[in-house]
Enzyme design. Sequence first.
Site, PDB file in Angstrom:
ATOM      1  N   GLN A   1       0.825  -1.204   0.000  1.00  0.00           N
ATOM      2  CA  GLN A   1       0.000   0.000   0.000  1.00  0.00           C
ATOM      3  C   GLN A   1       0.862   1.257   0.000  1.00  0.00           C
ATOM      4  OE1 GLN A   1      -0.557  -0.879   4.761  1.00  0.00           O
ATOM      5  NE2 GLN A   1      -2.231   0.097   3.733  1.00  0.00           N
TER       6      GLN A   1
ATOM      7  N   GLU B   1      -8.455   5.512   6.261  1.00  0.00           N
ATOM      8  CA  GLU B   1      -8.278   4.663   7.441  1.00  0.00           C
ATOM      9  C   GLU B   1      -8.072   5.452   8.733  1.00  0.00           C
ATOM     10  OE1 GLU B   1      -4.752   2.181   7.363  1.00  0.00           O
ATOM     11  OE2 GLU B   1      -5.370   1.064   9.139  1.00  0.00           O
TER      12      GLU B   1
END
Length: 266
Positions: A117, A201
């Site tokens: 990521q 997130e």
Amino acid sequence: MLASTLFFQVFAAVLVAGIPTSSERLAQRVARRSAGTHQSQPMQVVAPDAAVSGASDVDYTANWSGAVVYTTTDAPWLSVTGQFTVPTPHEPTNGTGRHSVSAWVGIDGSGCDKILQTGVDFTVNGDTVTYTPWYEWYPASEQDWTGFPIKAGDVITATVVATSATSGTATLINESSGQRMSHTFSGQPALCQYSAEWVVEDFTSGGKYVPLANFGTVTFTNLGAETADSTVGPAGARVIDIRQNGTVYTSASVTSDSVTVKYVGP
Ligand SMILES: *[C@@H]1O[C@H](CO)[C@@H](O)[C@H](O)[C@H]1NC(C)=O
Ligand SMILES: *[C@@H]1O[C@H](CO)[C@@H](O)[C@H](O)[C@H]1NC(C)=O
Ligand SMILES: *[C@@H]1O[C@H](CO)[C@@H](O)[C@H](O)[C@H]1NC(C)=O
Ligand SMILES: *[C@@H]1O[C@H](CO)[C@H](O)[C@H](O)[C@@H]1NC(C)=O
């Protein structure tokens, strides 16, 4: 879609039990946080809560919001990309001090306890706003890029490419200047290449979720997830929102070519 029995079992296990949090990992996170870094984490699904009213077509997780697409073992994800405009984070109406959130694209982390990521953290603390660009191959720690100054309004393209299950690249491009940061990974713990996602997130520090910043809206565009044979957008994706202790903090939605996550918390 869930053609693989193995993957289905992994996926079901995550839905039922969540991904275990090890105290050792959390201790490492505390150390990392105090060193100025953080670690993005796998998706943590939370059980349905009848007391919470919300959209019926979303799943709630403790830490991820956005969109997740799944594939099969015979067509593993090879890359995922998305572009977003950097927002100005604000403290929520009922809290002051340091609040953060992270926007990123990645492969795995839902149904597979590895993640390739890259993205950007947004942090607000009083009048101070800071941005931190990073890349990570979970469970290794996040690495920050330096020399890539970010400000609100910058258009950032984030891309990860899995050149194999254990190697790949993470790239951030500043579309305004063309500046590009790229990291090549090799010899990493094997990905499943099962989920691809566009995520905002709430990461953790010291075993607790960081107080979540009001990030306004993050919209991923110019996005796609690729297998060897096809490129797909988020149409039909699993749409997820952050819910903690009965409070829903995000409202995610998708079109055929965009993922939008709005902050709807206090
Ligand atoms: C802000 O509101 C949320 C949701 O009601 C709550 O969980 C949180 O504890 C509150 N924060 C403060 C600092 O009061
Ligand atoms: C992107 O480019 C613009 C224009 O040159 C610059 O103002 C901004 O700081 C850059 N952001 C990054 C992340 O390099
Ligand atoms: C939920 O509330 C409990 C008790 O206040 C707290 O310990 C816990 O960290 C909260 N969980 C989340 C996800 O905010
Ligand atoms: C997201 O979901 C859970 C954690 O509760 C995973 O283990 C990760 O740790 C992540 N969030 C947390 C709690 O850190």
